[in-house]
Design a protein around this motif. Sequence first.
Motif, PDB file in Angstrom:
ATOM      1  N   THR B  28       7.715 -16.666 -16.610  1.00  0.00           N
ATOM      2  CA  THR B  28       7.165 -17.699 -15.721  1.00  0.00           C
ATOM      3  C   THR B  28       8.235 -18.507 -14.990  1.00  0.00           C
ATOM      4  O   THR B  28       8.027 -18.904 -13.848  1.00  0.00           O
ATOM      5  N   TRP B  95      -2.085 -20.722 -12.475  1.00  0.00           N
ATOM      6  CA  TRP B  95      -0.959 -20.109 -13.161  1.00  0.00           C
ATOM      7  C   TRP B  95      -0.512 -18.866 -12.434  1.00  0.00           C
ATOM      8  O   TRP B  95      -1.354 -18.104 -12.030  1.00  0.00           O
ATOM      9  N   PRO B  96       0.785 -18.646 -12.316  1.00  0.00           N
ATOM     10  CA  PRO B  96       1.903 -19.538 -12.622  1.00  0.00           C
ATOM     11  C   PRO B  96       1.982 -20.697 -11.640  1.00  0.00           C
ATOM     12  O   PRO B  96       1.603 -20.533 -10.481  1.00  0.00           O
ATOM     13  N   TYR B 128       9.879 -15.155  -9.882  1.00  0.00           N
ATOM     14  CA  TYR B 128       9.533 -15.137 -11.302  1.00  0.00           C
ATOM     15  C   TYR B 128       8.923 -13.778 -11.579  1.00  0.00           C
ATOM     16  O   TYR B 128       8.527 -13.070 -10.647  1.00  0.00           O
TER      17      TYR B 128
END
Lengths: 93, 218
Positions: B28, B95-96, B128
Amino acid sequence: MIGLIRLAVFGFVALTVVYLLVSIYSRSVRRERLEKEWDSDPAREGSLLDERAAFIEAGMAAYRHSLRRKLIVLVYIIPMAIVAITTYLVNYQ
Amino acid sequence: MGGKFWTYAKWTLRIVLFLFVAGFLHYTLPQHDIVRITNTYNRLTTVGTENSWAYSSPDSGTAEGTTTRDIRFVDTAFANGKVMVYRNEDTGWVWPPYFKYDSSNLQAEATNLKSDAANPKWVVVTHYGWRLPILSIYPNAVAVREASGPDEQIIPWVNIVVLVLLLFVVVMIRRMWAQFWERTVEPAAANVEEAWDGVENRAGGFWGQIKGWFSRKK
């Protein structure tokens, strides 16, 4: 856009839970400190339980107007600021 | 029950938990690569059950409700000749937590920074995620900017801040839990023990056991 609204709603609910928990914790820590302050003072040995309760209540009343209690609102502000800063840095830099 | 079994069980649980958290953070948190962009394009990509976790959910990606959609990609090469392929997708709002919605602009910036081996233009790609060819997953590029050179040193400020904040949150949770236990559970347990003289040994042992799982103090 609907995602942002969802984040705002669920985020607000989650942060409210955190706010309540931190409030309870902060109050509990303050009460414990007041109790210990009273109990460890040799001058107050043998004093009445009523006096002890009054001392703690006065301390808690002072706490309710303290800066420390008001600072708990940072629980809302800091995550919101982080989201805003992240959004800006990711999309507008 | 043997004490050894509990020791093994506890340590297995801790190691698995640690690996899970470390992997999760590694996936993440942002990382930086210094690369040369060789190509930018989009292609129809089929996202299946095995790798959908590494892609944006349909409503924040480029199409809705289908498992095959158009996804933007950026081909790059490192200074040592190895290659890396990034996807470039919006992340949505949960998310993320990158809150990225400028994929089109990012693709244009990446295209603008394209260069060839003879005339390399080094670029820092913030991203990420993981590149796992067996699952067909790609790291998601978040930002590109020109690098001062292939050896530029980058201080991962975001990671430092996030890890410090996480540590603070973990410490606070432990302190809040300890306070809750000391001020609420233990007095209540003491009352129970007073009321039920015969049961208190078992109850104390049981609570002691539970408490041992959560804290190592005392």
